[in-house]
Design a protein around this motif. Structure first.
Motif, PDB file in Angstrom:
ATOM      1  N   ALA A 113      -4.147   5.342  -6.829  1.00 25.61           N
ATOM      2  CA  ALA A 113      -3.676   5.005  -8.183  1.00 25.61           C
ATOM      3  C   ALA A 113      -2.548   5.910  -8.677  1.00 25.61           C
ATOM      4  O   ALA A 113      -2.396   6.109  -9.869  1.00 25.61           O
ATOM      5  N   ALA A 114      -1.765   6.443  -7.731  1.00 30.43           N
ATOM      6  CA  ALA A 114      -0.722   7.380  -8.139  1.00 30.43           C
ATOM      7  C   ALA A 114       0.697   6.841  -7.978  1.00 30.43           C
ATOM      8  O   ALA A 114       1.650   7.507  -8.392  1.00 30.43           O
ATOM      9  N   CYS A 115       0.861   5.627  -7.394  1.00 28.15           N
ATOM     10  CA  CYS A 115       2.240   5.185  -7.113  1.00 28.15           C
ATOM     11  C   CYS A 115       2.599   3.827  -7.706  1.00 28.15           C
ATOM     12  O   CYS A 115       3.771   3.547  -7.930  1.00 28.15           O
ATOM     13  N   GLY A 116       1.623   2.947  -7.881  1.00 29.62           N
ATOM     14  CA  GLY A 116       1.899   1.635  -8.472  1.00 29.62           C
ATOM     15  C   GLY A 116       2.401   0.581  -7.499  1.00 29.62           C
ATOM     16  O   GLY A 116       2.639  -0.559  -7.901  1.00 29.62           O
ATOM     17  N   ALA A 117       2.535   0.916  -6.216  1.00 29.89           N
ATOM     18  CA  ALA A 117       3.053  -0.068  -5.250  1.00 29.89           C
ATOM     19  C   ALA A 117       2.139  -1.289  -5.126  1.00 29.89           C
ATOM     20  O   ALA A 117       2.600  -2.374  -4.774  1.00 29.89           O
ATOM     21  N   CYS A 118       0.862  -1.112  -5.423  1.00 36.08           N
ATOM     22  CA  CYS A 118      -0.140  -2.167  -5.208  1.00 36.08           C
ATOM     23  C   CYS A 118      -0.417  -2.972  -6.476  1.00 36.08           C
ATOM     24  O   CYS A 118      -1.419  -3.684  -6.528  1.00 36.08           O
ATOM     25  N   TYR A 168       0.863  -1.184   0.000  1.00 41.72           N
ATOM     26  CA  TYR A 168       0.000   0.000   0.000  1.00 41.72           C
ATOM     27  C   TYR A 168       0.898   1.232   0.000  1.00 41.72           C
ATOM     28  O   TYR A 168       1.696   1.420   0.915  1.00 41.72           O
ATOM     29  N   GLY A 169       0.751   2.042  -1.050  1.00 41.02           N
ATOM     30  CA  GLY A 169       1.545   3.272  -1.094  1.00 41.02           C
ATOM     31  C   GLY A 169       0.672   4.496  -0.928  1.00 41.02           C
ATOM     32  O   GLY A 169       0.691   5.159   0.107  1.00 41.02           O
ATOM     33  N   CYS A 170      -0.139   4.777  -1.941  1.00 37.26           N
ATOM     34  CA  CYS A 170      -0.906   6.032  -1.954  1.00 37.26           C
ATOM     35  C   CYS A 170      -2.402   5.811  -1.784  1.00 37.26           C
ATOM     36  O   CYS A 170      -3.101   6.659  -1.252  1.00 37.26           O
ATOM     37  N   GLY A 171      -2.899   4.674  -2.268  1.00 35.92           N
ATOM     38  CA  GLY A 171      -4.338   4.415  -2.206  1.00 35.92           C
ATOM     39  C   GLY A 171      -5.158   5.155  -3.248  1.00 35.92           C
ATOM     40  O   GLY A 171      -6.381   5.058  -3.266  1.00 35.92           O
ATOM     41  N   CYS A 176      -5.450  -1.158  -5.323  1.00 34.98           N
ATOM     42  CA  CYS A 176      -6.139  -0.226  -4.410  1.00 34.98           C
ATOM     43  C   CYS A 176      -7.395   0.341  -5.057  1.00 34.98           C
ATOM     44  O   CYS A 176      -8.236   0.910  -4.365  1.00 34.98           O
ATOM     45  N   ARG A 180      -4.064  -1.589 -10.593  1.00 32.58           N
ATOM     46  CA  ARG A 180      -3.787  -1.062  -9.251  1.00 32.58           C
ATOM     47  C   ARG A 180      -4.815  -1.661  -8.293  1.00 32.58           C
ATOM     48  O   ARG A 180      -5.995  -1.309  -8.350  1.00 32.58           O
TER      49      ARG A 180
END
Ligand code: FES
Ligand code: FES
Length: 153
Positions: free
Chosen positions: A40-45, A35-38, A57, A55
């Motif tokens: 759809a702005a970071c791609g961690a998920c 979980y990065g930003c929640g 999230c 994404r």
């Protein structure tokens, strides 16, 4: 509801609207997806939904029913790494590691669709995956190496 994740059916008792990311991490303990930003702005998920990088999230659990979901835990195994994972190790891509499962899932989806991506295609595909540690040059080099090894079989 029933969700197919990494080739296995899971019965989960959650609200339809629960983000898939919460289902993966909190209900199923698949904590490789971050979980990065929640928003759809970071791609961690990033995970795969029917082979497409999405994404998690932003995907509601109900939307994932009937699709094949693959997370970083299902991409390769310690014995048989996916080519992207092998290239990540040989290029020592990860620094803190937080963004890396999302990066790897995004890269694997790119190569499944575009086996010989140009640098521009790599940049475009990876554009939405942020890395605070700035591993971008190594990510690109590893994707080129993975593409080559996949082509050579
Ligand atoms: S946590 Fe989903 S895109 Fe950042
Ligand atoms: S390796 Fe640290 S955020 Fe990417």
């Amino acid at each position: 509801m029933k969700l197919s994740i990494n080739g296995q059916m899971h019965e989960v008792d959650v609200e339809e609207e629960m983000p898939l990311l919460w289902v993966l991490r909190d209900e199923l303990g698949l904590t490789g997806t971050k979980y990065g930003c929640g928003i759809a702005a970071c791609g961690a998920c990033t995970v795969h939904m029917d082979g497409i990088a999405v994404r998690s999230c932003q995907i509601e659990a109900g939307m994932a029913e009937g699709s094949e979901i693959v997370t970083i835990e299902g991409l390769g195994t310690p014995d048989i790494l996916h080519a992207v994972q092998a290239a990540w190790i040989s290029h020592q891509v990860a620094q803190c590691g937080y963004c890396q499962s999302g990066q790897i899932m995004q890269a694997a989806a790119l190569l499944a669709e575009t086996p010989a991506p140009t640098d521009d295609e790599i940049d475009l595909a990876m554009n939405g995956n942020l890395c605070r540690c700035g591993t971008y040059p190594r990510i690109r080099a590893a994707i080129r190496a993975a593409a080559e090894s996949l082509r050579e079989g």
